[in-house]
Design a protein around this motif. Structure first.
Motif: not given
Ligand code: ASP
Length: 433
Positions: A290, A327, A404
């Motif tokens: 991310s 996550t 994820r």
């Protein structure tokens, strides 16, 4: 514009060709070549994104905070952001738990595979347990203490200290608002100009994304498969149900929770949203990070979704480190899966503990590849499931990490739309490419 000239198609082509190259090089024994001459380009691509991340967070957050021009607006937006982040995370875990309890993937695992996997991965489990133990020995308020750096350059010198820079930027922004007048105006203009330069650099880096993604995918496959593609395939097959459960739950989360969030807060269509942030999602998928994707997420959310800069540059950098719906959902499924595979039945109380610990563990996980599985150890220890069980899922973790992370990024972008819309700071979406 011809379809293949569009950036997201080029990234998809890079991704598919990278996968094919990886498979081919495993089959014909070109792994050394791939690792020596192709992998470095993937590493360079990620390094460039990381290089720009810290200055971007600092500059864009200062611009964001100063443009809010009064501090009550800032605290209201902060509260709203954290509240929506927390609610979506708890919903994600609930969806994960429901899916894993219905599908029960752990009960389909052959005992033989379990044993082989445990033996193969026993050393790396020890490493991960050691890291998690360090995290676990810390006091309950240590994460707040960690947010306040003692030295600016030390904080800026370490990409995993992004929250410290967020803190400094907010403080700097508040200082600028409070001195006001001409000096403040000059500073705001300087930061603003810097911000434009950084965004331009991000656009330049993105031009190399198709090649970067090709190299990342090719090296992922050779790392995963080694020279024995057959065994990698067998593992993937054995863990197929577990992966299907995680991926299905992730998809449900995106299409139910984010769609409802949009319904409740704005009139943006889910399809418009996806079209706008597609390059960020693809990049999240190929980098599993991310934080590395943050520059692109920011650019797409501001330029293509119409979220005003002050909202995006506040909501997204915080989201990249603390909001990880994908996550937390994955941790819930993984914990129950391991328990099922080891023949343990979890009580309702233990499953509720998963909601609490997976929320905390996803907040604590950094936006880097593999962070989620390290924090999973904490979830397992809380519910007293042997952490050695992680060996079962290690082989497929990278694939789920990619999925994820994509959801983590999608969640940050969705929340920025919700916050912007309820604050009256959502402009028109531009789907230019
Ligand atoms: N790779 C994820 C991210 O950067 C974190 C994780 O491992 O779940 O969002």
């Amino acid at each position: 514009m011809k379809w293949y000239k569009k950036l997201h198609w080029q990234i998809i082509i890079g991704l598919v060709l990278g996968l094919l190259w990886g498979l081919m090089s495993s089959l014909v024994g070109l792994n050394e070549f791939t690792s020596d001459y192709i992998k470095p380009f993937g590493t360079i691509f990620i390094s460039m994104l990381k290089l720009i991340a810290m200055p971007l967070v600092l500059v864009s957050l200062v611009v964001g905070v100063t443009s809010l021009n009064d501090t009550t607006q800032l605290s209201r937006m902060g509260f709203k952001t954290v509240a929506i982040y927390a609610i979506t995370t708890v919903l994600a875990i609930t969806i994960g738990l429901t899916a894993v309890n219905i599908i029960q993937p752990g009960k389909t695992l052959p005992a033989e595979t379990t044993k082989t996997l445990q033996e193969t991965y026993s050393s790396s489990i020890e490493d991960r347990s050691a890291t998690a133990n360090l995290v676990q020995e810390r006091g309950p308020l240590d994460f707040v203490v960690d947010m306040v750096p003692q030295n600016f350059f030390e904080a800026a010198g370490n990409n995993s200290r992004m929250l410290q820079i967020v803190f400094v930027a907010i403080l700097l922004g508040i200082g600028i608002i409070q001195i006001g007048g001409k000096k403040a105006q000059t500073l705001v203009e300087v930061f603003d100009a810097f911000n434009d330069v950084i965004i331009r650099i991000v656009e330049l880096i993105m031009l190399t994304a198709p090649y970067g993604v090709f190299a990342l995918m090719a090296s992922l496959i050779i790392d995963l498969a080694g020279d024995d593609l057959g065994q990698a395939m067998e593992l993937l097959y054995a863990l197929g149900w577990y992966c299907i459960t995680v991926i299905m739950a992730l998809i449900i989360h995106v299409f139910v929770v984010y769609a409802s969030l949009f319904k409740a807060t704005s009139n943006m269509k889910l399809s418009t949203f996806f079209k706008a942030i597609r390059p960020a999602m693809l990049l999240g998928f190929s980098t599993s990070s991310s934080s590395a994707t943050l520059p692109v997420t920011l650019e797409r959310v501001e330029k293509n979704l119409g979220v005003e800069e002050e909202v995006a540059s506040f909501v997204l950098p915080i989201g990249a480190t603390v909001n990880m719906d994908g996550t937390s959902l994955y941790q819930a499924v993984a914990a129950v899966f391991i328990a099922q595979a080891l023949g343990m039945d979890l009580s309702i109380a233990q499953q509720l503990m998963i909601v609490l610990t997976a929320t905390a563990a996803s907040i604590g996980a950094a936006g880097v590849p593999g962070a989620g599985i390290v924090m999973l150890v904490i979830v397992l220890e809380t519910i007293q499931v042997p952490t050695a069980g992680i060996a079962l899922i290690l082989g497929v973790d990278r694939i789920l990490d990619m999925c994820r992370t994509t959801v983590n990024i999608t969640g940050d972008a969705a929340v920025s739309v919700a916050v912007a819309s309820t604050e009256g700071r959502l402009g028109e979406a531009h789907l230019d490419d």
